[in-house]
Design a protein around this motif. Structure first.
Motif, PDB file in Angstrom:
ATOM      1  N   SER A 108      38.105  25.273 -13.184  1.00  0.00           N
ATOM      2  CA  SER A 108      36.960  26.110 -12.842  1.00  0.00           C
ATOM      3  C   SER A 108      37.071  27.395 -13.655  1.00  0.00           C
ATOM      4  O   SER A 108      38.004  27.566 -14.433  1.00  0.00           O
ATOM      5  N   ASP A 109      36.137  28.313 -13.456  1.00  0.00           N
ATOM      6  CA  ASP A 109      36.108  29.547 -14.240  1.00  0.00           C
ATOM      7  C   ASP A 109      37.397  30.356 -14.147  1.00  0.00           C
ATOM      8  O   ASP A 109      37.798  30.999 -15.105  1.00  0.00           O
ATOM      9  N   ASP A 110      38.056  30.313 -12.981  1.00  0.00           N
ATOM     10  CA  ASP A 110      39.256  31.139 -12.813  1.00  0.00           C
ATOM     11  C   ASP A 110      40.563  30.331 -12.829  1.00  0.00           C
ATOM     12  O   ASP A 110      41.618  30.851 -12.498  1.00  0.00           O
ATOM     13  N   MET A 127      46.645  29.874 -13.131  1.00  0.00           N
ATOM     14  CA  MET A 127      47.817  29.266 -13.732  1.00  0.00           C
ATOM     15  C   MET A 127      48.683  30.317 -14.442  1.00  0.00           C
ATOM     16  O   MET A 127      49.903  30.249 -14.406  1.00  0.00           O
ATOM     17  N   ASP A 128      48.057  31.297 -15.079  1.00  0.00           N
ATOM     18  CA  ASP A 128      48.811  32.375 -15.713  1.00  0.00           C
ATOM     19  C   ASP A 128      49.606  33.157 -14.662  1.00  0.00           C
ATOM     20  O   ASP A 128      50.746  33.538 -14.888  1.00  0.00           O
ATOM     21  N   PHE A 129      48.995  33.377 -13.502  1.00  0.00           N
ATOM     22  CA  PHE A 129      49.661  34.098 -12.416  1.00  0.00           C
ATOM     23  C   PHE A 129      50.877  33.311 -11.921  1.00  0.00           C
ATOM     24  O   PHE A 129      51.938  33.884 -11.676  1.00  0.00           O
ATOM     25  N   ILE A 130      50.731  31.997 -11.810  1.00  0.00           N
ATOM     26  CA  ILE A 130      51.830  31.158 -11.348  1.00  0.00           C
ATOM     27  C   ILE A 130      52.980  31.174 -12.344  1.00  0.00           C
ATOM     28  O   ILE A 130      54.149  31.259 -11.985  1.00  0.00           O
TER      29      ILE A 130
END
Length: 186
Positions: free
Chosen positions: A175-177, A182-185
């Motif tokens: 989706s858009d975010d 995934m970058d945060f994870i």
């Protein structure tokens, strides 16, 4: 029933309760579950056959003993709602599943390998050992209509997941975010 990878190919009665492994939106499922031997640590495994983008999902369900050092992947995902059920094929028979599971299977199946045949004709490769994907998927590998089996298998899920050689987590389509999450994870 022996736990030797036995595949059963028979028709089933129509179910109407809407649970994930049975009847969705009033459409008949034709695959019939054969009872597991619960005293022998038996489970079902789903063999997901390869296909091209747009091909219907085709799989086979077989019985196996969990103690037999099996190589399979366990799928963790959300069932999603009953809206827009999709049809897949199990052991040659139509079976309705929730849209989120059909999408996960579509993304997880291997593409049909192609080779150059006689006269340069492109043909599906038939000797690729990695063309099928063996999975344990709760909504399909547990007979959702059999309350005794379902309760037994749910209690065994820790063992089923820990015996898998890999656990896959399906979070859904992008989706858009998605990239931000995934970058945060990471």
């Amino acid at each position: 029933m022996p736990s030797n990878g036995q595949v059963y190919n028979t028709r089933a009665p129509q179910y109407k309760d809407g649970s994930p492994g049975s009847q969705l939106s009033g459409v008949e499922n034709s695959y019939e579950y054969h009872p597991l031997d619960l005293s022998m640590d038996e489970i079902r495994l789903l063999t997901l056959h390869p296909g091209k983008n747009g091909d219907k999902i085709s799989c086979t369900i077989s019985h196996h003993n969990l103690k037999d050092n099996l190589k399979y992947e366990a799928l963790s995902y959300t069932w999603g709602d009953n809206e827009n059920p999709q049809s897949i094929t199990i052991n040659g028979y139509p079976f309705r599943v929730r849209a989120n599971l059909e999408t996960a299977l579509r993304h997880l199946r291997y593409p049909q390998p192609l080779t150059s045949g006689p006269g340069g004709k492109i043909e599906p490769e038939t000797n690729d050992l990695h063309k099928n994907r063996v999975l344990w998927v709760d909504a399909l590998c547990i007979n959702q209509q059999d309350h005794k089996e379902r309760g037994h298998q749910v209690r065994r899920m820790n063992k089923i997941f820990s015996s898998a050689w890999r656990v896959l987590a399906w979070l859904g389509e992008t989706s858009d975010d998605s990239d931000t999450a995934m970058d945060f994870i990471n």
